[in-house]
Scaffold this motif. Structure first.
Motif, mmCIF file in Angstrom:
data_model
loop_
_atom_site.group_PDB
_atom_site.id
_atom_site.type_symbol
_atom_site.label_atom_id
_atom_site.label_comp_id
_atom_site.label_asym_id
_atom_site.label_seq_id
_atom_site.Cartn_x
_atom_site.Cartn_y
_atom_site.Cartn_z
ATOM 1 N N ALA A 55 0.829 -1.144 -0.102
ATOM 2 C CA ALA A 55 -0.043 0.128 0.139
ATOM 3 C C ALA A 55 0.642 1.264 0.058
ATOM 4 O O ALA A 55 0.507 2.261 -0.652
ATOM 5 N N SER A 56 1.917 1.035 0.757
ATOM 6 C CA SER A 56 2.835 2.419 0.793
ATOM 7 C C SER A 56 3.492 2.587 -0.677
ATOM 8 O O SER A 56 3.449 3.815 -1.017
ATOM 9 N N ALA A 57 3.959 1.540 -1.352
ATOM 10 C CA ALA A 57 4.793 1.630 -2.631
ATOM 11 C C ALA A 57 3.455 2.266 -3.630
ATOM 12 O O ALA A 57 3.904 3.044 -4.276
ATOM 13 N N ASP A 58 2.146 1.930 -3.571
ATOM 14 C CA ASP A 58 1.029 2.235 -4.541
ATOM 15 C C ASP A 58 0.988 3.780 -4.043
ATOM 16 O O ASP A 58 0.551 4.554 -5.231
ATOM 17 N N ALA A 59 0.958 4.106 -2.688
ATOM 18 C CA ALA A 59 0.673 5.477 -2.340
ATOM 19 C C ALA A 59 1.815 6.506 -3.175
ATOM 20 O O ALA A 59 1.714 7.476 -3.386
ATOM 21 N N SER B 51 3.616 5.628 -5.553
ATOM 22 C CA SER B 51 3.710 5.916 -7.174
ATOM 23 C C SER B 51 2.368 6.735 -7.424
ATOM 24 O O SER B 51 2.627 7.616 -8.478
ATOM 25 N N ALA B 52 1.294 6.636 -6.601
ATOM 26 C CA ALA B 52 0.208 7.720 -7.074
ATOM 27 C C ALA B 52 0.742 9.307 -6.843
ATOM 28 O O ALA B 52 0.349 9.978 -7.688
ATOM 29 N N ARG B 53 1.519 9.688 -5.766
ATOM 30 C CA ARG B 53 1.964 10.730 -5.600
ATOM 31 C C ARG B 53 2.855 11.203 -6.647
ATOM 32 O O ARG B 53 3.037 12.557 -7.101
ATOM 33 N N LYS B 54 3.616 10.284 -7.209
ATOM 34 C CA LYS B 54 4.588 10.782 -8.349
ATOM 35 C C LYS B 54 3.733 10.991 -9.512
ATOM 36 O O LYS B 54 4.095 11.991 -10.447
ATOM 37 N N ASP B 55 2.808 10.281 -9.779
ATOM 38 C CA ASP B 55 1.989 10.366 -11.171
ATOM 39 C C ASP B 55 1.234 11.829 -11.064
ATOM 40 O O ASP B 55 1.250 12.517 -11.780
ATOM 41 N N THR B 56 0.789 11.859 -9.603
ATOM 42 C CA THR B 56 0.066 13.454 -9.602
ATOM 43 C C THR B 56 0.822 14.493 -9.677
ATOM 44 O O THR B 56 0.537 15.371 -10.503
ATOM 45 N N ALA B 57 2.137 14.416 -9.180
ATOM 46 C CA ALA B 57 3.214 15.561 -9.183
ATOM 47 C C ALA B 57 3.575 15.589 -10.883
ATOM 48 O O ALA B 57 3.577 16.776 -11.287
ATOM 49 N N PHE B 58 3.555 14.738 -11.397
ATOM 50 C CA PHE B 58 4.078 14.667 -12.930
ATOM 51 C C PHE B 58 2.981 15.265 -13.745
ATOM 52 O O PHE B 58 3.181 16.074 -14.739
ATOM 53 N N THR B 59 1.554 14.953 -13.553
ATOM 54 C CA THR B 59 0.628 15.387 -14.337
ATOM 55 C C THR B 59 0.544 16.951 -13.896
ATOM 56 O O THR B 59 0.257 17.927 -14.982
ATOM 57 N N ARG B 60 0.865 17.263 -12.667
ATOM 58 C CA ARG B 60 0.695 18.623 -12.287
ATOM 59 C C ARG B 60 1.918 19.438 -13.086
ATOM 60 O O ARG B 60 1.384 20.550 -13.543
ATOM 61 N N MET B 61 2.913 18.888 -13.275
ATOM 62 C CA MET B 61 4.152 19.503 -14.069
ATOM 63 C C MET B 61 3.593 19.782 -15.399
ATOM 64 O O MET B 61 3.876 20.779 -15.962
ATOM 65 N N LEU B 62 3.089 18.374 -15.815
ATOM 66 C CA LEU B 62 2.484 18.676 -17.371
ATOM 67 C C LEU B 62 1.827 19.752 -17.981
ATOM 68 O O LEU B 62 1.942 20.590 -18.515
#
Length: 223
Positions: free
Chosen positions: A48-52, A54-65
């Motif tokens: 669950a921690s790894a998924d969390a 990964s989700a934060r990284k994806d969110t930050a990447f989308t925000r940067m785009l």
């Protein structure tokens, strides 16, 4: 009667030992079950921690785009063909003589001219606009590296917000480090194709299929 009592007294300790053995076995089983539960909970917690993360990284990447493309047209906007000035035939730009100073137009900003051929011409208005911004920010960051090996390039790209899952083909080829970044977002096809060797950094927009897993073999890059 004595034999009967003796027999009972002799059997009784055996029964007590059996009961103690059963009790110890039961406690051991409970302990093993609890241990197994803790291990499963621990493994589940790590997952669950790894998924969390990964989700934060994806969110930050989308925000940067979104931030990079903030001033760009909406997704799916078609590019408009370049138009000639009213009343005349478009002429090629005149190069300034050697030593001359080129004054920027009023406002200080030079708007890049959209290409009419090559891979960039396949991008929609949003992807082309965002691609120009990504090219500039990546090239500027990598130009600061004296000897850009793959590890340094990865750190620089990560520092700009490009996550490892979107960085492909990062490797050293001779004196040059190569990489491709998957920037597909909101149905777009944008990617970046880059090389760096400390003296020359080149970053160009490329075009990837709109769907499916990213594959460098299927991108359309500048020749």
């Amino acid at each position: 009667m004595k034999r009967t009592r003796a027999r009972i007294e002799a059997v009784d300790p055996v029964m007590r030992r059996r009961r103690r053995t059963l009790a110890v076995t039961a406690l051991a089983a409970v302990a093993l079950t609890a241990c197994g539960s803790e291990q499963r909970d621990s493994q589940g917690g790590r997952g669950a921690s790894a998924d969390a993360v990964s989700a934060r990284k994806d969110t930050a990447f989308t925000r940067m785009l979104d931030e990079v493309a903030r001033e760009c047209p909406p997704p799916g906007t078609k590019r408009k063909p370049p138009t000639a000035p009213t009343g005349g035939v478009p002429t090629a730009p005149v190069e300034a003589p050697p030593g001359a100073t080129v004054e920027p137009p009023p406002g200080g900003a030079v708007e890049p001219i959209a290409p009419t051929e090559g891979p960039e011409a396949e991008l929609d208005a949003r992807d082309w606009c965002a691609g120009v911004q990504h090219e500039q920010r990546v090239a500027e960051a990598l130009a600061q590296l004296e000897r850009p090996d793959p590890a340094q390039v990865r750190r620089a790209l990560n520092g700009l917000g490009y996550i490892d899952e979107r960085i492909h083909g990062l490797k050293r080829s001779g004196a040059v480090t190569k990489f491709v970044i998957d920037l597909r977002d909101k149905g777009g096809r944008l990617c970046l194709d880059g090389t760096a060797n400390g003296e020359l950094t080149e970053v160009d927009a490329c075009v990837a299929p709109a769907g499916g897993a990213f594959d460098i073999a299927n991108i359309h890059r500048k020749l």
